[in-house]
Design a protein around this motif. Structure first.
Motif, PDB file in Angstrom:
ATOM      1  N   GLN A   1     -63.819  -9.629 -62.858  1.00 36.86           N
ATOM      2  CA  GLN A   1     -63.016  -8.915 -63.850  1.00 36.86           C
ATOM      3  C   GLN A   1     -63.530  -7.492 -64.023  1.00 36.86           C
ATOM      4  OE1 GLN A   1     -61.975 -11.411 -67.463  1.00 36.86           O
ATOM      5  NE2 GLN A   1     -63.737 -12.575 -66.708  1.00 36.86           N
ATOM      6  N   TYR A   2     -64.840  -7.334 -63.873  1.00 37.44           N
ATOM      7  CA  TYR A   2     -65.458  -6.013 -63.971  1.00 37.44           C
ATOM      8  C   TYR A   2     -66.738  -6.027 -63.146  1.00 37.44           C
ATOM      9  CZ  TYR A   2     -68.384  -8.408 -67.446  1.00 37.44           C
ATOM     10  OH  TYR A   2     -69.213  -9.308 -68.088  1.00 37.44           O
ATOM     11  N   ILE A   3     -67.213  -4.842 -62.798  1.00 45.02           N
ATOM     12  CA  ILE A   3     -68.438  -4.723 -62.011  1.00 45.02           C
ATOM     13  C   ILE A   3     -69.639  -4.842 -62.950  1.00 45.02           C
ATOM     14  CG2 ILE A   3     -69.769  -3.285 -60.436  1.00 45.02           C
ATOM     15  CD1 ILE A   3     -67.107  -4.328 -59.329  1.00 45.02           C
ATOM     16  N   PRO A   4     -70.527  -5.795 -62.735  1.00 44.83           N
ATOM     17  CA  PRO A   4     -71.663  -5.974 -63.636  1.00 44.83           C
ATOM     18  C   PRO A   4     -72.566  -4.742 -63.667  1.00 44.83           C
ATOM     19  CG  PRO A   4     -71.422  -7.853 -62.149  1.00 44.83           C
ATOM     20  CD  PRO A   4     -70.517  -6.790 -61.642  1.00 44.83           C
ATOM     21  N   GLN A   5     -73.063  -4.454 -64.839  1.00 48.75           N
ATOM     22  CA  GLN A   5     -73.993  -3.336 -64.998  1.00 48.75           C
ATOM     23  C   GLN A   5     -75.318  -3.624 -64.289  1.00 48.75           C
ATOM     24  OE1 GLN A   5     -74.688  -2.319 -69.098  1.00 48.75           O
ATOM     25  NE2 GLN A   5     -76.388  -0.954 -68.646  1.00 48.75           N
ATOM     26  N   PHE A   6     -75.795  -4.854 -64.405  1.00 50.90           N
ATOM     27  CA  PHE A   6     -77.079  -5.247 -63.806  1.00 50.90           C
ATOM     28  C   PHE A   6     -76.836  -6.264 -62.696  1.00 50.90           C
ATOM     29  CE2 PHE A   6     -77.944  -4.331 -68.345  1.00 50.90           C
ATOM     30  CZ  PHE A   6     -78.655  -3.156 -68.160  1.00 50.90           C
ATOM     31  N   GLN A   7     -77.353  -5.951 -61.505  1.00 54.17           N
ATOM     32  CA  GLN A   7     -77.079  -6.787 -60.336  1.00 54.17           C
ATOM     33  C   GLN A   7     -78.339  -7.167 -59.561  1.00 54.17           C
ATOM     34  OE1 GLN A   7     -74.116  -4.857 -57.876  1.00 54.17           O
ATOM     35  NE2 GLN A   7     -72.815  -4.313 -59.612  1.00 54.17           N
TER      36      GLN A   7
ATOM     37  N   PRO B   1     -86.992 -20.157 -48.824  1.00 53.88           N
ATOM     38  CA  PRO B   1     -87.635 -20.063 -47.499  1.00 53.88           C
ATOM     39  C   PRO B   1     -87.045 -21.009 -46.474  1.00 53.88           C
ATOM     40  CG  PRO B   1     -89.264 -20.060 -49.255  1.00 53.88           C
ATOM     41  CD  PRO B   1     -87.954 -20.374 -49.914  1.00 53.88           C
ATOM     42  N   GLU B   2     -86.568 -22.172 -46.921  1.00 54.53           N
ATOM     43  CA  GLU B   2     -85.990 -23.113 -45.977  1.00 54.53           C
ATOM     44  C   GLU B   2     -84.546 -22.762 -45.636  1.00 54.53           C
ATOM     45  OE1 GLU B   2     -84.961 -24.452 -50.052  1.00 54.53           O
ATOM     46  OE2 GLU B   2     -86.749 -23.672 -49.048  1.00 54.53           O
ATOM     47  N   ASP B   3     -83.992 -21.778 -46.334  1.00 54.61           N
ATOM     48  CA  ASP B   3     -82.618 -21.308 -46.082  1.00 54.61           C
ATOM     49  C   ASP B   3     -82.609 -19.808 -46.341  1.00 54.61           C
ATOM     50  OD1 ASP B   3     -79.913 -20.878 -45.806  1.00 54.61           O
ATOM     51  OD2 ASP B   3     -79.367 -21.793 -47.722  1.00 54.61           O
ATOM     52  N   ASP B   4     -83.297 -19.072 -45.469  1.00 54.36           N
ATOM     53  CA  ASP B   4     -83.567 -17.679 -45.799  1.00 54.36           C
ATOM     54  C   ASP B   4     -82.394 -16.738 -45.538  1.00 54.36           C
ATOM     55  OD1 ASP B   4     -83.620 -17.476 -43.043  1.00 54.36           O
ATOM     56  OD2 ASP B   4     -85.789 -17.137 -42.909  1.00 54.36           O
ATOM     57  N   GLU B   5     -81.246 -17.283 -45.189  1.00 54.64           N
ATOM     58  CA  GLU B   5     -80.048 -16.444 -45.104  1.00 54.64           C
ATOM     59  C   GLU B   5     -79.400 -16.257 -46.467  1.00 54.64           C
ATOM     60  OE1 GLU B   5     -77.269 -18.020 -42.342  1.00 54.64           O
ATOM     61  OE2 GLU B   5     -78.386 -17.367 -40.567  1.00 54.64           O
ATOM     62  N   HIS B   6     -79.804 -17.080 -47.447  1.00 53.23           N
ATOM     63  CA  HIS B   6     -79.150 -17.067 -48.754  1.00 53.23           C
ATOM     64  C   HIS B   6     -80.124 -16.704 -49.869  1.00 53.23           C
ATOM     65  CE1 HIS B   6     -76.381 -19.680 -46.430  1.00 53.23           C
ATOM     66  NE2 HIS B   6     -75.445 -19.178 -47.228  1.00 53.23           N
ATOM     67  N   ILE B   7     -79.578 -16.183 -50.951  1.00 57.99           N
ATOM     68  CA  ILE B   7     -80.315 -16.001 -52.197  1.00 57.99           C
ATOM     69  C   ILE B   7     -79.423 -16.489 -53.337  1.00 57.99           C
ATOM     70  CG2 ILE B   7     -81.635 -14.015 -51.362  1.00 57.99           C
ATOM     71  CD1 ILE B   7     -79.780 -12.234 -53.099  1.00 57.99           C
ATOM     72  N   LEU B   8     -80.046 -16.786 -54.471  1.00 60.03           N
ATOM     73  CA  LEU B   8     -79.314 -17.093 -55.695  1.00 60.03           C
ATOM     74  C   LEU B   8     -79.439 -15.900 -56.632  1.00 60.03           C
ATOM     75  CD1 LEU B   8     -80.289 -20.818 -56.443  1.00 60.03           C
ATOM     76  CD2 LEU B   8     -78.321 -19.938 -55.167  1.00 60.03           C
ATOM     77  N   LEU B   9     -78.301 -15.437 -57.133  1.00 61.33           N
ATOM     78  CA  LEU B   9     -78.246 -14.244 -57.956  1.00 61.33           C
ATOM     79  C   LEU B   9     -77.558 -14.566 -59.281  1.00 61.33           C
ATOM     80  CD1 LEU B   9     -79.126 -11.267 -57.347  1.00 61.33           C
ATOM     81  CD2 LEU B   9     -76.733 -10.806 -56.779  1.00 61.33           C
ATOM     82  N   ALA B  10     -78.088 -14.038 -60.375  1.00 62.16           N
ATOM     83  CA  ALA B  10     -77.444 -14.178 -61.680  1.00 62.16           C
ATOM     84  C   ALA B  10     -76.491 -13.007 -61.882  1.00 62.16           C
ATOM     85  CB  ALA B  10     -78.490 -14.198 -62.793  1.00 62.16           C
ATOM     86  N   LEU B  11     -75.211 -13.318 -62.167  1.00 56.80           N
ATOM     87  CA  LEU B  11     -74.199 -12.274 -62.297  1.00 56.80           C
ATOM     88  C   LEU B  11     -73.231 -12.605 -63.429  1.00 56.80           C
ATOM     89  CD1 LEU B  11     -73.118 -11.519 -58.616  1.00 56.80           C
ATOM     90  CD2 LEU B  11     -74.385  -9.995 -60.131  1.00 56.80           C
ATOM     91  N   ASP B  12     -72.838 -11.587 -64.161  1.00 55.30           N
ATOM     92  CA  ASP B  12     -71.735 -11.731 -65.101  1.00 55.30           C
ATOM     93  C   ASP B  12     -70.517 -11.018 -64.523  1.00 55.30           C
ATOM     94  OD1 ASP B  12     -71.887  -8.953 -67.295  1.00 55.30           O
ATOM     95  OD2 ASP B  12     -73.118  -9.212 -65.522  1.00 55.30           O
ATOM     96  N   GLY B  13     -69.387 -11.123 -65.211  1.00 57.36           N
ATOM     97  CA  GLY B  13     -68.198 -10.395 -64.800  1.00 57.36           C
ATOM     98  C   GLY B  13     -67.247 -11.152 -63.904  1.00 57.36           C
ATOM     99  N   LEU B  14     -67.568 -12.402 -63.551  1.00 54.87           N
ATOM    100  CA  LEU B  14     -66.692 -13.163 -62.667  1.00 54.87           C
ATOM    101  C   LEU B  14     -65.434 -13.614 -63.410  1.00 54.87           C
ATOM    102  CD1 LEU B  14     -69.339 -15.386 -60.863  1.00 54.87           C
ATOM    103  CD2 LEU B  14     -68.277 -13.296 -60.007  1.00 54.87           C
ATOM    104  N   HIS B  15     -64.322 -13.683 -62.701  1.00 57.72           N
ATOM    105  CA  HIS B  15     -63.058 -14.132 -63.284  1.00 57.72           C
ATOM    106  C   HIS B  15     -63.209 -15.530 -63.872  1.00 57.72           C
ATOM    107  CE1 HIS B  15     -60.221 -10.962 -62.523  1.00 57.72           C
ATOM    108  NE2 HIS B  15     -60.574 -10.870 -61.247  1.00 57.72           N
ATOM    109  N   ASN B  16     -62.724 -15.682 -65.092  1.00 60.73           N
ATOM    110  CA  ASN B  16     -62.709 -16.985 -65.774  1.00 60.73           C
ATOM    111  C   ASN B  16     -64.103 -17.587 -65.926  1.00 60.73           C
ATOM    112  OD1 ASN B  16     -59.809 -16.921 -65.845  1.00 60.73           O
ATOM    113  ND2 ASN B  16     -59.809 -17.607 -63.703  1.00 60.73           N
ATOM    114  N   GLU B  17     -65.129 -16.739 -65.892  1.00 61.75           N
ATOM    115  CA  GLU B  17     -66.503 -17.211 -66.040  1.00 61.75           C
ATOM    116  C   GLU B  17     -67.175 -16.406 -67.158  1.00 61.75           C
ATOM    117  OE1 GLU B  17     -68.191 -19.569 -64.220  1.00 61.75           O
ATOM    118  OE2 GLU B  17     -66.496 -20.058 -62.933  1.00 61.75           O
TER     119      GLU B  17
END
Length: 593
Positions: free
Chosen positions: A92-98, A106-122
Motif C-alpha cells: 500500500q505504501y513504501i515502508p520507511q524502515f526496510q 545458513p542452511e538456506d542462504d539464498e533467503h532472508i526473513l525481513l520485517a516489513l510494514d505497508g503490505l496490502h491487507n496486512e
C-alpha cells in the motif's frame, strides 16, 4: 570493509572487497556520504553481501530518516534494493524502515526473513521471506494492528510478536495455529518490562531482559510452562546487564550473554586472545564459515582500535589496518573514573580526563555532558574527549540521573527531568571539579551535543557566572517544540512520557525562552538534514541571541546529519570549536613538570 574517501568535490563512503591473499582491493559500492550513510555490512552467503543505509527524506511534509537494504553481488559488483519492484507492487505504501533482518538462514542462504510494514491487507508489521537471487517472496507471518516487530526462533519460525499502543507494550507468542498467546503486558519505562532477546536452540527456551533487584538482568523463560517461570542467567549488583545475547549456529547454542562468553570453549579462546594482545579490549567482529579465521578489533582507552586477522590453525595474528591512522595512542590519555555527590545526596559517576604534561595548579576545563539523555559515558575511547584534552583542557563527563545502565530507580529520576535535577547533576559536577582543585573557576566552558547541547545551554541559563562560554552541536533549544514535533510519529506518547507534556513548564525549561539572559560567548552548530533534532532548534536560538549577544556564532552544515557522519563535517566542527575555545577559553602554555 567500509572506508571513507574524500576528494575536492566529493565525500565518499566505499564498500571495499579485500582479497587477503593477493591484497587486491575491489570497490563494490561508492556513495556520497552527504546523500546516503552506509552503516552496516552483513554477509548473506559467500557471494552476496547485505548493505544497510540511511538517508534524509520527507513524508507528507515531515522530515524523516529512511533506511534501505541493498544486496551486493561481490563477484560482479551489481547491487540492488532487496525490496524488489515485484514486492513493491504488493504494498500500500513504501515502508520507511526496510533493514530489520529477522533471520539469516545458513542452511538456506539464498533467503532472508525481513520485517516489513505497508503490505496490502496486512496491518502492522509482517514477516516476509525473500529470495536474494530471484526476487521471489512469500509472507510467512501476517501483521496485526499495533504489531511493531517480530522475533524468530533458531528454526527460523516467527515466534514472538511485539505490540505497542500508546505507552503500553505487550509481548505475545505466535502459536502453530497462527493464533497469539499474550505473555506479558507493561507500561513503557516500568519496572515490569520484559523484553525478549532471542531463543536458544530449544524453541521453547527464550532469553529475556527484565529487572532483578532493581537492575536489568538476563533470564531464560520456558514457554511450555503455563506460569512462564524465569531463571536468572546473568545479573550485576551495581549496573544493568547489557541486553544482548550471541548465538552460534555452528555450535547450536547461545555462547554469550550480556557481552560475556558463557561457552567454555569460547571463554578459553578469548583468554588466549587476551594473553596474545594484553592491555587491550579484544572483540571478534567477524569469522569465517568454519570459524578458523577471524577478524578482531583491538582497542583501549587510548587506542581507537586496530583490526587484525587471526588464524586458529596456525595460531597467528596478522595486522590489517588501524581504525583512525592519525590518532596515535602516544598522544591519547586514559579516563579516570570518579564519583561525586549531587546536592540531594545521590551518587553520580563520571569520568575525568587530564592533559599530558599539564602545568601545576587548576586547569582550564570543559564540562561535557553526554547526549541521549538515556545513554551513558564510559572509559572507552572517544575522539571528542581526546581532542579537547589534546588541546590542554581538563574534561569532565558525568552520567547524570536518567543515564542508562544504573538501574530502574536511577532511570526513573530522569523522566520529565530536563532542566531540573538532571541539570543539577551537571552543575554539581562542575562544582566538584572546582572543589577538587582541578578546574580554574574562572576558566570553565560547557560543551555538548544533542541532549548534551541542551544541557550546555541550560547550564549557562541557570548559572551564567559559572561558565565563560558554551558550545552546542545539534542541541535542543525549545523542548516544547521538540515534543510537539513528535506528534507526526508513532512514538509520540512515549516521547511525552519521557520528556513531559506540560507545555508551559517545558517552555520554562527551554534555553530559547531565556535567550535574553544569555550574554556569554556561544557557539551553535547544526546539520540542516538532522532528523533527530530539527535544525530549526539552533536557527531559532541564533536569531534570538543575535539581537543582543555579539559573541554568538552559528555554523550550519549543508546536508549535515545528527551524527557528524562525514569527515568534512567533523573537520568543520572541530576546527570551529578549536578557534572558539582559543578565543574564549585560552590555555596557558603547557610546561613539563
Amino acid at each position: 570493509m567500509l572506508q571513507t574517501y574524500n576528494t575536492d568535490d566529493e565525500q565518499l563512503t566505499l564498500v571495499t572487497l579485500v582479497d587477503l591473499v593477493t591484497e587486491k582491493n575491489t570497490f563494490l559500492v561508492k556513495a556520497n556520504s552527504q546523500d546516503m550513510q552506509i552503516y552496516a555490512l552483513v554477509w548473506a552467503n559467500n557471494t552476496q553481501l547485505l548493505m544497510k543505509a540511511t538517508y534524509a527524506s520527507t513524508r507528507s511534509g515531515v522530515p524523516v530518516s529512511e533506511s534501505r537494504l541493498m544486496v551486493i553481488d561481490v563477484m560482479t559488483g551489481e547491487h540492488r534494493n532487496v525490496i524488489s519492484n515485484r514486492l513493491q507492487r504488493k504494498m500500500q505504501y513504501i515502508p520507511q524502515f526496510q533493514t530489520t533482518i529477522l533471520a539469516l538462514m545458513p542452511e538456506d542462504d539464498e533467503h532472508i526473513l525481513l520485517a516489513l510494514d505497508g503490505l496490502h491487507n496486512e496491518p502492522g508489521v509482517s514477516v516476509v521471506k525473500i529470495n536474494l537471487t530471484t526476487e521471489r517472496f512469500s509472507i510467512v507471518a501476517s501483521g496485526r494492528k499495533n504489531l511493531i516487530n517480530w522475533l524468530t526462533d533458531r528454526q527460523h519460525q516467527p515466534r514472538i510478536a511485539l505490540f505497542r499502543d500508546g505507552t503500553e507494550y505487550w509481548i505475545s507468542e505466535r502459536l502453530p495455529n497462527n493464533k497469539f498467546r499474550e505473555l506479558w503486558r507493561f507500561e513503557a519505562f516500568s519496572e515490569q518490562q520484559i523484553w525478549p532477546l532471542g531463543f536458544g536452540q530449544d524453541p521453547s527456551m527464550l532469553y529475556v531482559s527484565a529487572y532483578h533487584e532493581g537492575r536489568l538482568a538476563i533470564f531464560t523463560v520456558d514457554l511450555t510452562a503455563v506460569d512462564l517461570p524465569m531463571t536468572l542467567v546473568k545479573a550485576n549488583a551495581h549496573y544493568d546487564t547489557p541486553e544482548t545475547i550471541t548465538y552460534s549456529w555452528q555450535d547450536k547454542e547461545v555462547i554469550a550473554v550480556g557481552n560475556s562468553y558463557t561457552s567454555a570453549k569460547h571463554i578459553a579462546f578469548q583468554q588466549s586472545l587476551d594473553k596474545a594482545l594484553p592491555d587491550t579490549h579484544n572483540r571478534i567482529i567477524s569469522q569465517s564459515y568454519d570459524l578458523n579465521r577471524y577478524i578482531v578489533l583491538s582497542s583501549s582507552e587510548t587506542d581507537a582500535g586496530s583490526y587484525l586477522l587471526g588464524d586458529k590453525t596456525t595460531k597467528s595474528l596478522e595486522y590489517l589496518l588501524p581504525k583512525f591512522a592519525q590518532l596515535v595512542p602516544e598522544k591519547m590519555v586514559a579516563k579516570s573514573k570518579i564519583t561525586y555527590k549531587a546536592r540531594d545526596g545521590l551518587t553520580i559517576e563520571g569520568f575525568l580526563s587530564l592533559p599530558k604534561n599539564r602545568p601545576d595548579g587548576p586547569l582550564p576545563s570543559l564540562v561535557f555532558p553526554h547526549g541521549g539523555p538515556i545513554a551513558f559515558d564510559d572509559e572507552d575511547f572517544d575522539y571528542w574527549t581526546q581532542f579537547f584534552v589534546n588541546r590542554g583542557y581538563a574534561v569532565l563527563q558525568m552520567n547524570f540521573r536518567g543515564s542508562a545502565g544504573y538501574g530502574f530507580d536511577f532511570m526513573q529520576l530522569g523522566l520529565g527531568g530536563w532542566g531540573l535535577q538532571m541539570q543539577d547533576d551537571v552543575e554539581d559536577g562542575t562544582q566538584w571539579l572546582i572543589d577538587q582543585g582541578i578546574a580554574d573557576a574562572k576558566r570553565i566552558c560547557i560543551v555538548g551535543a544533542s541532549y548534551g547541547g541542551y544541557a550546555a545551554l541550560m547550564g549557562i541559563v541557570r548559572s551564567p557566572a559559572r561558565y565563560q562560554c558554551a558550545i552546542s552541536f545539534a542541541g535542543v533549544t525549545d523542548v516544547e517544540a521538540l515534543v510537539k514535533s513528535s506528534r507526526y510519529f508513532s512514538n509520540f506518547e512515549i516521547v511525552k512520557k519521557q520528556i513531559g507534556d506540560n507545555y508551559r513548564l517545558l517552555r520554562q525549561r527551554s534555553p530559547l525562552t531565556h535567550a535574553q539572559a544569555i550574554s556569554i560567548p556561544v557557539l551553535l552548530m547544526h546539520g540542516d538534514q538532522d532528523r533527530s533534532v530539527p535544525v530549526q532548534q539552533s536557527r531559532s536560538l541564533f536569531k534570538a541571541l543575535q539581537r543582543h549577544n555579539p559573541h554568538v556564532q552559528y555554523i550550519e552544515l549543508e546536508k549535515g546529519d545528527h551524527h557528524l557522519s562525514t569527515q568534512q563535517d567533523r573537520l568543520t566542527v572541530f576546527t570551529a570549536m578549536e578557534h572558539f575555545l582559543k578565543q574564549h577559553l585560552p590555555t596557558e602554555p603547557i610546561t613539563v613538570r
